[in-house]
Design a protein around this motif. Sequence first.
Motif, short mmCIF file in Angstrom:
data_model
loop_
_atom_site.label_atom_id
_atom_site.label_comp_id
_atom_site.label_asym_id
_atom_site.label_seq_id
_atom_site.Cartn_x
_atom_site.Cartn_y
_atom_site.Cartn_z
N LEU A 16 0.84 -1.22 0.00
CA LEU A 16 0.00 0.00 0.00
C LEU A 16 0.88 1.26 0.00
O LEU A 16 0.56 2.25 -0.67
N ILE A 17 1.98 1.18 0.77
CA ILE A 17 2.92 2.33 0.77
C ILE A 17 3.51 2.53 -0.62
O ILE A 17 3.62 3.65 -1.13
N LEU A 18 3.86 1.40 -1.25
CA LEU A 18 4.45 1.48 -2.59
C LEU A 18 3.44 2.07 -3.59
O LEU A 18 3.81 2.88 -4.46
N VAL A 19 2.18 1.67 -3.43
CA VAL A 19 1.14 2.23 -4.29
C VAL A 19 1.10 3.75 -4.13
O VAL A 19 1.08 4.51 -5.11
N LEU A 21 3.47 5.70 -2.96
CA LEU A 21 4.73 6.32 -3.42
C LEU A 21 4.76 6.44 -4.95
O LEU A 21 5.12 7.48 -5.49
N LEU A 22 4.39 5.33 -5.58
CA LEU A 22 4.43 5.37 -7.06
C LEU A 22 3.37 6.31 -7.61
O LEU A 22 3.59 6.98 -8.62
N MET B 29 11.18 -1.46 -3.24
CA MET B 29 10.39 -0.22 -3.07
C MET B 29 11.30 1.00 -3.19
O MET B 29 10.96 1.98 -3.90
N LEU B 32 12.43 1.48 -6.84
CA LEU B 32 11.36 2.02 -7.70
C LEU B 32 11.08 3.49 -7.38
O LEU B 32 10.95 4.33 -8.29
N THR B 33 11.03 3.78 -6.09
CA THR B 33 10.68 5.16 -5.70
C THR B 33 11.78 6.14 -6.12
O THR B 33 11.51 7.20 -6.68
N SER B 36 11.88 6.55 -9.83
CA SER B 36 10.74 7.40 -10.28
C SER B 36 11.00 8.86 -9.95
O SER B 36 10.77 9.75 -10.78
N PRO B 80 -2.96 3.33 -10.56
CA PRO B 80 -1.98 3.20 -9.46
C PRO B 80 -1.92 1.80 -8.87
O PRO B 80 -0.84 1.27 -8.63
N PHE B 81 -3.08 1.19 -8.67
CA PHE B 81 -3.11 -0.13 -8.01
C PHE B 81 -2.57 -1.23 -8.94
O PHE B 81 -1.61 -1.93 -8.59
N THR B 84 1.10 -0.59 -10.04
CA THR B 84 2.06 -0.89 -8.97
C THR B 84 2.23 -2.40 -8.81
O THR B 84 3.36 -2.88 -8.60
N CYS B 117 -4.57 -8.02 -1.11
CA CYS B 117 -4.85 -6.64 -1.56
C CYS B 117 -5.87 -6.64 -2.68
O CYS B 117 -6.79 -5.81 -2.71
#
Lengths: 261, 236
Positions: A16-19, A21-22, B29, B32-33, B36, B80-81, B84, B117
Amino acid sequence: MELDWLTVSAQVVNFLILVWLLKRFLYQPVVGAMAEREHLIASQLEAACQREQAAREEQLAYKKRRSVLIKKQQTILEKAHRQGKEQRQQLLEQARAEIARLVKQWRQELEEEQANYLLRLREEGARAIMQATGRILADLADTALETKIIDRFVKNLETLPQEELRQLVKDRTSLDVTTTFPLGNEQQCHLVQSLKPFTGDRTLVFHQSDRPRCGIEVTGEGVKLDWNIARYLDELEQQMLDLLQDQQSRVLMQSKGNPDA
Amino acid sequence: MTITSDSLLLFTLGHFPVNATIAFTWLVMALLTITSMLITRRLNTDTRISHWQNLLEVLVSSIGKQIGDIAGRGADQYLPFIGTLFIFIITSNLLAIVPGYIPPTASLSTTSALALCVFIAVPLYGIANEGLAAYLRHYIKPTLLMLPFNLIGEFSRVIALAVRLYGNIMSGTMIVGILISLIPFFFPVLLQLLGLITGVIQAYIFAVLAMVYISSANTTHQHFIQKDGDGAPPPV
């Protein structure tokens, strides 16, 4: 195969954090940039379309103006052509009139010159004939021209009708005798003797004048009897006139054949 | 031989034990962050862009197009979902080529977490788009008798989603490990390449299936499918 629920929970949170962040650092900026570029391109395309439309309208306006100008040019050309034609015609008419006037003037001058020439010719001719004839007669017949003229005049009187002669001497005590040449006493006596049958005892008054062309005339009451060489001079004049007219017509023919002349 | 990276405890953060799965997930993570952030730091909105920005835009727009092909209208909300999911799984799988790296997707905990999720996202997106009542009516269609089967289907597909990804990635890693011990040269490299291809395909499958599950619970999607005359979901 084992499932660590703590790890699962942590991975759910991580994901969820990655979602987030991206979404924050990747999707939103990229999608935003793409949308902005699309908007920019769309606005540029729209501006280009508007410019194209404006250019098309301007082109149309220029075409209209051009066609109007072409029409105007054609009208001006036609008008100029027509005016040129009219002016040319006018100039031609003026030139023709001028030529006609000049020709007329030339003819008048020519005629005047001709008349003067003929008059001079007549005078000079008469004088020359008198002199030549006088010399010829003196050389050949030993006789004066004046005497022969008087004889000829008297012979003519003999052929005239009596009525005309009576009219000459009617109510007159004297008669005027006019000659071109001066008469000597002998010639005057000869003339008096010769005219005696016609004039009786009337007095003859002698005059000298150029009026009778190389001849003699007797003037009475409203009647004039004469003889002169005018007939010969008329023939000479006619011959000269014919010659001049022939020459004149030849000159005219030549000038018509060559307009620049 | 370690079957899962969950049992490989690297360090503890306070009272929280950090195993290899979590640690490598954080690594992915962070990668990727940071990538980006670096690329999107100087985004150009002009018609001339850098190669990196172009690559990123192609990636994002391709994912968006795939989502749009499945979900129809209103696809932007899923980007986004689903995006990701795809990027995380494919990065995790492709990094398997790095020695010493254990893909987090080779852990059933990670794949289960991702499937969980999706399991939560399906009703959330359904309710958000159609409302609670309309969403719940899906479970009693075509008749009330289908309610248990629908519920079993919901759970089973989440389990299938998790196990499929876990099985594929874990087996690939395991096979390479076994083969290295048996035939140390050449052959493991080929299997490593095969593992990369499998990783990419599995990332695509996971993302597409997640999208299909979410959109199947969405009336807009139903209308879109009916309008196109294609009632079946894309083949997996």
